[in-house]
Design an enzyme around this catalytic site. Structure first.
Site, short mmCIF file in Angstrom:
data_model
loop_
_atom_site.label_atom_id
_atom_site.label_comp_id
_atom_site.label_asym_id
_atom_site.label_seq_id
_atom_site.Cartn_x
_atom_site.Cartn_y
_atom_site.Cartn_z
N ARG A 178 11.82 -0.63 10.64
CA ARG A 178 10.80 -0.15 11.58
C ARG A 178 10.81 -1.03 12.83
NH1 ARG A 178 5.16 0.81 8.45
NH2 ARG A 178 4.45 -0.31 10.29
N ARG A 220 -8.99 0.38 9.65
CA ARG A 220 -8.46 -0.94 10.01
C ARG A 220 -9.56 -1.86 10.51
NH1 ARG A 220 -3.02 0.63 9.39
NH2 ARG A 220 -1.70 -0.87 10.41
N ARG A 267 11.98 -5.59 5.24
CA ARG A 267 11.69 -4.23 4.77
C ARG A 267 12.62 -3.21 5.44
NH1 ARG A 267 5.63 -1.98 5.17
NH2 ARG A 267 5.94 -2.19 7.41
N ARG A 302 0.64 -8.29 13.94
CA ARG A 302 -0.01 -7.39 12.98
C ARG A 302 -0.80 -8.18 11.94
NH1 ARG A 302 5.12 -4.67 11.17
NH2 ARG A 302 3.90 -3.42 9.73
N LYS A 356 0.82 -1.23 0.00
CA LYS A 356 0.00 0.00 0.00
C LYS A 356 0.85 1.27 0.00
CE LYS A 356 -2.17 -0.51 3.92
NZ LYS A 356 -1.46 -1.64 4.50
P1 AMP Z 1 1.15 1.06 9.43
O1 AMP Z 1 2.23 2.05 9.17
O2 AMP Z 1 -0.11 1.37 8.68
O3 AMP Z 1 1.61 -0.37 9.21
O4 AMP Z 1 0.76 1.18 10.96
C1 AMP Z 1 1.70 0.92 11.99
C2 AMP Z 1 1.00 0.81 13.34
O5 AMP Z 1 0.33 2.04 13.63
C3 AMP Z 1 -0.09 -0.24 13.41
O6 AMP Z 1 0.43 -1.54 13.69
C4 AMP Z 1 -0.94 0.30 14.56
O7 AMP Z 1 -0.31 0.08 15.81
C5 AMP Z 1 -0.91 1.80 14.30
N1 AMP Z 1 -1.99 2.22 13.39
C6 AMP Z 1 -1.86 2.74 12.14
N2 AMP Z 1 -3.07 3.02 11.59
C7 AMP Z 1 -3.97 2.64 12.53
C8 AMP Z 1 -5.39 2.65 12.56
N3 AMP Z 1 -6.12 3.08 11.51
N4 AMP Z 1 -6.00 2.19 13.68
C9 AMP Z 1 -5.30 1.74 14.74
N5 AMP Z 1 -3.96 1.69 14.77
C10 AMP Z 1 -3.29 2.14 13.68
#
Ligand code: AMP
Length: 212
Positions: free
Chosen positions: A159, A88, A125, A170, A15
């Site tokens: 990360r 999410r 990554r 996740r 994404k």
């Molecule tokens: P991402 O960069 O989208 O993979 O998000 C990294 C982390 O941020 C996730 O594992 C969650 O802990 C938090 N996070 C990001 N977006 C959301 C969301 N829409 N709702 C809840 N937690 C989020």
């Protein structure tokens, strides 16, 4: 171009990479809730301190916190947005409609990929902390170890949540929450599926055809 794009897909489904291409080639505004939250952690804000442990473990931050952050950082009157990492779960999908998208034209793209392949992708990554370019040590390694091909800075980092344990959490969270979200957009006739197992060029071609 006034359609709001909602990107759905597992962690590591591509994404973020596709969002970056859409921004640079088609001029969308990009909003990633993960980036907004990581930014709060980097600033050391109260919110950042609250979410740091949750994110490192790979769990979801509470809906109200993420929605507030999202809403404060986007203004649909300034053009079309790509929503990356939000919604999410089904409650977030409904809130996105009620609070942000409202009656604006929108389309959800689901990056469909075999989830078993993703753990390997995620632990390999690396992201450039300078310009945000995303690498993979197996399929898209930088020419010089640790150095970004794009901006030249030695800032390629893993990360904190791309370790094996958090990755498993996740992916489990994704599997248990995404079904109703997909049904929700499908029910509105707003869902398009993208085969995300192909290389990023091919995926981008499919994305472009779908959104145009
Ligand atoms: P991402 O960069 O989208 O993979 O998000 C990294 C982390 O941020 C996730 O594992 C969650 O802990 C938090 N996070 C990001 N977006 C959301 C969301 N829409 N709702 C809840 N937690 C989020």
């Amino acid at each position: 171009m006034s359609t709001q794009l909602i990107l759905l897909g597992a962690p590591g489904s591509g994404k973020g990479t596709q969002a970056a291409r859409l921004v640079s080639e088609l001029g969308y505004n990009h909003i990633s809730t993960g980036d907004l939250l990581r930014n709060e952690i980097a600033k050391g804000s109260e919110l950042g301190q609250k979410v740091q442990g949750i994110m490192t473990r790979g769990e979801l931050v509470d809906d109200a916190t993420v929605l507030e952050l999202l809403n404060a950082n986007c203004d649909l009157s300034s053009g079309s947005y790509i929503f990356d990492g939000f919604p999410r779960n089904i409650d977030q999908a409904k809130s996105l409609d009620d609070v942000v998208v409202k009656d604006a034209d929108h389309m959800a793209l689901y990056f469909d990929i075999d989830l078993d392949a993703l753990a390997q992708r995620l632990v390999n990554r690396r992201t450039c902390e300078g310009c945000g370019e995303i690498y993979n040590l197996l399929s898209k390694a930088p020419k010089t170890e640790g150095v970004c091909d794009k901006c030249g800075e030695a800032k390629l980092k893993q990360r904190k949540d791309d370790n094996e344990e958090s990755v498993m959490t996740r992916l489990d969270v994704f599997k248990s929450t995404i079904g109703p979200v997909i049904e929700y957009y499908e029910g509105k006739g707003a869902l398009k599926r993208i085969d995300a197992s192909a290389g990023s060029e091919e995926v981008f071609e499919e994305v472009k055809k779908t959104v145009k």
